[in-house]
Write a protein that holds these residues in place. Structure first.
Motif, PDB file in Angstrom:
ATOM      1  N   ALA A   1       0.792  -0.915  -0.081  1.00  0.00           N
ATOM      2  CA  ALA A   1      -0.238   0.053   0.192  1.00  0.00           C
ATOM      3  C   ALA A   1       0.982   1.340   0.254  1.00  0.00           C
ATOM      4  CB  ALA A   1      -0.879  -0.147   1.289  1.00  0.00           C
ATOM      5  N   ALA A   2       2.232   1.544   1.033  1.00  0.00           N
ATOM      6  CA  ALA A   2       3.330   2.183   0.709  1.00  0.00           C
ATOM      7  C   ALA A   2       3.336   3.003  -1.075  1.00  0.00           C
ATOM      8  CB  ALA A   2       3.885   2.282   1.502  1.00  0.00           C
ATOM      9  N   ALA A   3       4.152   1.297  -1.546  1.00  0.00           N
ATOM     10  CA  ALA A   3       4.470   1.934  -2.509  1.00  0.00           C
ATOM     11  C   ALA A   3       2.966   2.457  -3.523  1.00  0.00           C
ATOM     12  CB  ALA A   3       4.809   0.342  -2.871  1.00  0.00           C
ATOM     13  N   ALA A   4       2.330   1.933  -3.675  1.00  0.00           N
ATOM     14  CA  ALA A   4       0.958   1.779  -4.548  1.00  0.00           C
ATOM     15  C   ALA A   4       1.148   3.337  -4.070  1.00  0.00           C
ATOM     16  CB  ALA A   4      -0.059   0.801  -3.961  1.00  0.00           C
ATOM     17  N   ALA A   5       1.037   4.040  -2.672  1.00  0.00           N
ATOM     18  CA  ALA A   5       0.425   5.136  -2.425  1.00  0.00           C
ATOM     19  C   ALA A   5       1.626   6.276  -3.335  1.00  0.00           C
ATOM     20  CB  ALA A   5       0.437   5.729  -0.574  1.00  0.00           C
ATOM     21  N   GLU A   6       3.155   5.922  -3.122  1.00  0.00           N
ATOM     22  CA  GLU A   6       3.953   6.835  -3.771  1.00  0.00           C
ATOM     23  C   GLU A   6       4.147   7.094  -5.012  1.00  0.00           C
ATOM     24  OE1 GLU A   6       6.625   8.423  -1.857  1.00  0.00           O
ATOM     25  OE2 GLU A   6       5.157   8.171   0.085  1.00  0.00           O
ATOM     26  N   ALA A   7       3.693   5.776  -5.524  1.00  0.00           N
ATOM     27  CA  ALA A   7       3.576   5.973  -7.450  1.00  0.00           C
ATOM     28  C   ALA A   7       2.553   6.522  -7.880  1.00  0.00           C
ATOM     29  CB  ALA A   7       3.512   3.965  -7.499  1.00  0.00           C
TER      30      ALA A   7
ATOM     31  N   GLY B   1       1.619  15.357   1.517  1.00  0.00           N
ATOM     32  CA  GLY B   1       1.734  15.972   0.697  1.00  0.00           C
ATOM     33  C   GLY B   1       1.536  15.876  -0.860  1.00  0.00           C
ATOM     34  N   GLY B   2       0.667  15.408  -0.809  1.00  0.00           N
ATOM     35  CA  GLY B   2      -0.101  14.682  -2.319  1.00  0.00           C
ATOM     36  C   GLY B   2      -1.443  15.096  -2.110  1.00  0.00           C
ATOM     37  N   ASP B   3      -2.106  14.869  -3.403  1.00  0.00           N
ATOM     38  CA  ASP B   3      -3.663  15.058  -4.232  1.00  0.00           C
ATOM     39  C   ASP B   3      -4.262  13.713  -3.210  1.00  0.00           C
ATOM     40  OD1 ASP B   3      -6.417  15.453  -4.620  1.00  0.00           O
ATOM     41  OD2 ASP B   3      -6.096  16.858  -5.763  1.00  0.00           O
ATOM     42  N   GLY B   4      -4.723  13.289  -2.647  1.00  0.00           N
ATOM     43  CA  GLY B   4      -5.341  12.062  -2.137  1.00  0.00           C
ATOM     44  C   GLY B   4      -6.443  11.414  -3.158  1.00  0.00           C
ATOM     45  N   ASP B   5      -7.873  12.636  -3.323  1.00  0.00           N
ATOM     46  CA  ASP B   5      -8.635  12.212  -4.670  1.00  0.00           C
ATOM     47  C   ASP B   5      -7.657  12.074  -6.358  1.00  0.00           C
ATOM     48  OD1 ASP B   5     -10.401  12.304  -2.532  1.00  0.00           O
ATOM     49  OD2 ASP B   5     -11.045  14.235  -3.145  1.00  0.00           O
ATOM     50  N   ALA B   6      -6.755  12.873  -6.121  1.00  0.00           N
ATOM     51  CA  ALA B   6      -6.372  12.270  -7.717  1.00  0.00           C
ATOM     52  C   ALA B   6      -5.708  11.114  -7.709  1.00  0.00           C
ATOM     53  CB  ALA B   6      -4.943  13.698  -7.733  1.00  0.00           C
ATOM     54  N   ALA B   7      -4.616  11.277  -6.430  1.00  0.00           N
ATOM     55  CA  ALA B   7      -4.202   9.509  -6.630  1.00  0.00           C
ATOM     56  C   ALA B   7      -4.633   8.459  -6.905  1.00  0.00           C
ATOM     57  CB  ALA B   7      -3.193  10.006  -5.524  1.00  0.00           C
ATOM     58  N   LEU B   8      -5.857   8.316  -5.862  1.00  0.00           N
ATOM     59  CA  LEU B   8      -7.353   7.409  -5.975  1.00  0.00           C
ATOM     60  C   LEU B   8      -7.626   7.254  -7.507  1.00  0.00           C
ATOM     61  CD1 LEU B   8      -9.532   7.806  -2.740  1.00  0.00           C
ATOM     62  CD2 LEU B   8      -7.983   5.848  -3.699  1.00  0.00           C
TER      63      LEU B   8
ATOM     64  N   ARG C   1      -6.590   4.040   2.741  1.00  0.00           N
ATOM     65  CA  ARG C   1      -4.930   3.932   3.171  1.00  0.00           C
ATOM     66  C   ARG C   1      -4.442   5.249   2.950  1.00  0.00           C
ATOM     67  NH1 ARG C   1      -4.158  -1.678   5.683  1.00  0.00           N
ATOM     68  NH2 ARG C   1      -4.052  -1.970   3.431  1.00  0.00           N
ATOM     69  N   LEU C   2      -4.678   4.745   1.517  1.00  0.00           N
ATOM     70  CA  LEU C   2      -3.929   5.518   0.270  1.00  0.00           C
ATOM     71  C   LEU C   2      -4.083   6.784   0.134  1.00  0.00           C
ATOM     72  CD1 LEU C   2      -3.168   4.035  -3.373  1.00  0.00           C
ATOM     73  CD2 LEU C   2      -3.883   6.506  -3.399  1.00  0.00           C
ATOM     74  N   ARG C   3      -5.275   7.240   0.655  1.00  0.00           N
ATOM     75  CA  ARG C   3      -5.766   9.105   0.421  1.00  0.00           C
ATOM     76  C   ARG C   3      -4.438   9.441   1.774  1.00  0.00           C
ATOM     77  NH1 ARG C   3     -10.915   8.552   0.629  1.00  0.00           N
ATOM     78  NH2 ARG C   3     -11.590   9.438  -1.257  1.00  0.00           N
ATOM     79  N   LYS C   4      -5.167   8.829   2.518  1.00  0.00           N
ATOM     80  CA  LYS C   4      -4.614   9.835   3.784  1.00  0.00           C
ATOM     81  C   LYS C   4      -3.029   9.605   4.104  1.00  0.00           C
ATOM     82  CE  LYS C   4      -4.721   8.896   9.102  1.00  0.00           C
ATOM     83  NZ  LYS C   4      -4.843   7.736   9.817  1.00  0.00           N
ATOM     84  N   ARG C   5      -2.265   7.874   3.286  1.00  0.00           N
ATOM     85  CA  ARG C   5      -1.135   8.312   3.056  1.00  0.00           C
ATOM     86  C   ARG C   5      -0.243   9.432   2.387  1.00  0.00           C
ATOM     87  NH1 ARG C   5       3.251   5.655   4.941  1.00  0.00           N
ATOM     88  NH2 ARG C   5       5.347   5.324   3.290  1.00  0.00           N
ATOM     89  N   VAL C   6      -1.204   9.366   0.991  1.00  0.00           N
ATOM     90  CA  VAL C   6      -0.662  10.906  -0.102  1.00  0.00           C
ATOM     91  C   VAL C   6      -0.817  11.875   0.772  1.00  0.00           C
ATOM     92  CG1 VAL C   6      -1.472  11.669  -2.084  1.00  0.00           C
ATOM     93  CG2 VAL C   6      -1.402   9.169  -1.961  1.00  0.00           C
ATOM     94  N   GLU C   7      -2.053  12.619   1.577  1.00  0.00           N
ATOM     95  CA  GLU C   7      -2.341  13.637   1.648  1.00  0.00           C
ATOM     96  C   GLU C   7      -1.477  13.453   2.810  1.00  0.00           C
ATOM     97  OE1 GLU C   7      -6.250  13.692   2.976  1.00  0.00           O
ATOM     98  OE2 GLU C   7      -6.935  14.225   0.964  1.00  0.00           O
ATOM     99  N   ALA C   8      -0.678  12.621   3.394  1.00  0.00           N
ATOM    100  CA  ALA C   8       0.347  12.817   4.498  1.00  0.00           C
ATOM    101  C   ALA C   8       1.540  13.529   4.315  1.00  0.00           C
ATOM    102  CB  ALA C   8       0.398  11.208   5.845  1.00  0.00           C
TER     103      ALA C   8
END
Length: 229
Positions: free
Chosen positions: A51-57, A87-94, A78-85
């Motif tokens: 999940a951490a690798a997916a969030a980073e990608a 500094g990224g855009d959680g919705d865009a990442a999802l 979990r992915l949204r929270k990690r991305v936003e933590a």
């Protein structure tokens, strides 16, 4: 087949996990163009690392194809929270993540056939717990058809990797015993272990990262560049 130059990966392209210790061990992350495996006993953190690798990608703008053989291992929150933590855009990442569930080996093969297109050029393919759907087809050396099926899955993983994607698989391990005639594993953290899929799976991954719940450690059980830690 010929492929577009935009699909080709640089040998040094990596997908980071965001965990400094793991990324240092992997020389920057999971390598594009390779099949990597994360293995360890239950609750050792395999899915969390995926999940951490997916969030980073996804945070970096790359597509992710998540193949879930464990039932419901992907957690959007979990992915949204990690991305936003970070500094990224959680919705865009999802929006860059595609998820599918597999209940048997044939669904897994179909998912892997579509995974590279789902992730897109330069993306990440995550396969969580393929042993959950493959073990039912095993049966030791007396079931060659089961081992052939495992070989087909390995070939499908490498077909995706050869398109320039980082392919990461998570599988369980179990303690091995001296009289076990099909270890399919080795010694790690001073303890003998065996992979959930036995010898037929042993040579699928180019890089194998072993996790230990008891010791809270990780180590390279296989490294194509010759390192360990």
């Amino acid at each position: 087949r010929f492929r577009r130059a935009s699909e080709a990966s640089d040998p040094d392209d990596r997908v980071a996990t965001g965990c400094a210790a793991v990324d240092a061990l992997l020389r920057g992350g999971f390598r594009a163009g390779d099949v990597s495996e994360v293995e360890g006993p239950t609750a050792s953190g395999k899915t969390q690392l995926l999940a951490a690798a997916a969030a980073e990608a996804a945070r970096a703008g790359s597509g992710v194809a998540w193949v879930d053989c464990a039932g419901s291992s992907f957690r959007a929150a979990r992915l949204r929270k990690r991305v936003e933590a970070r500094g990224g855009d959680g919705d865009a990442a999802l929006g860059l993540v595609r998820v599918t569930r597999c209940n048997d080996a044939w669904e897994l093969l179909r998912a892997l056939d579509a995974a590279a297109d789902a992730a897109g050029a330069g993306g990440l393919v995550v396969v969580d717990a393929p042993s959950a759907v493959l073990q039912q087809n095993m049966g030791g050396d007396r079931n060659p058809a089961g081992h052939q099926l495992v070989a087909l899955v390995g070939a499908a993983l490498w077909a995706a990797a050869r398109r320039g994607l980082a392919v990461v698989v998570a599988n369980s391990t179990a303690r091995a015993y001296p009289d076990d005639d099909e270890l399919g594993g080795g010694a790690c953290f001073g303890e003998p272990w065996k992979g959930a899929l036995g010898r037929s799976w042993t040579f699928v991954a180019a890089t194998r990262l072993a996790l230990s719940e008891r010791l809270g450690r990780c180590a390279l059980a296989r490294d194509p560049e010759g390192g360990s830690g």
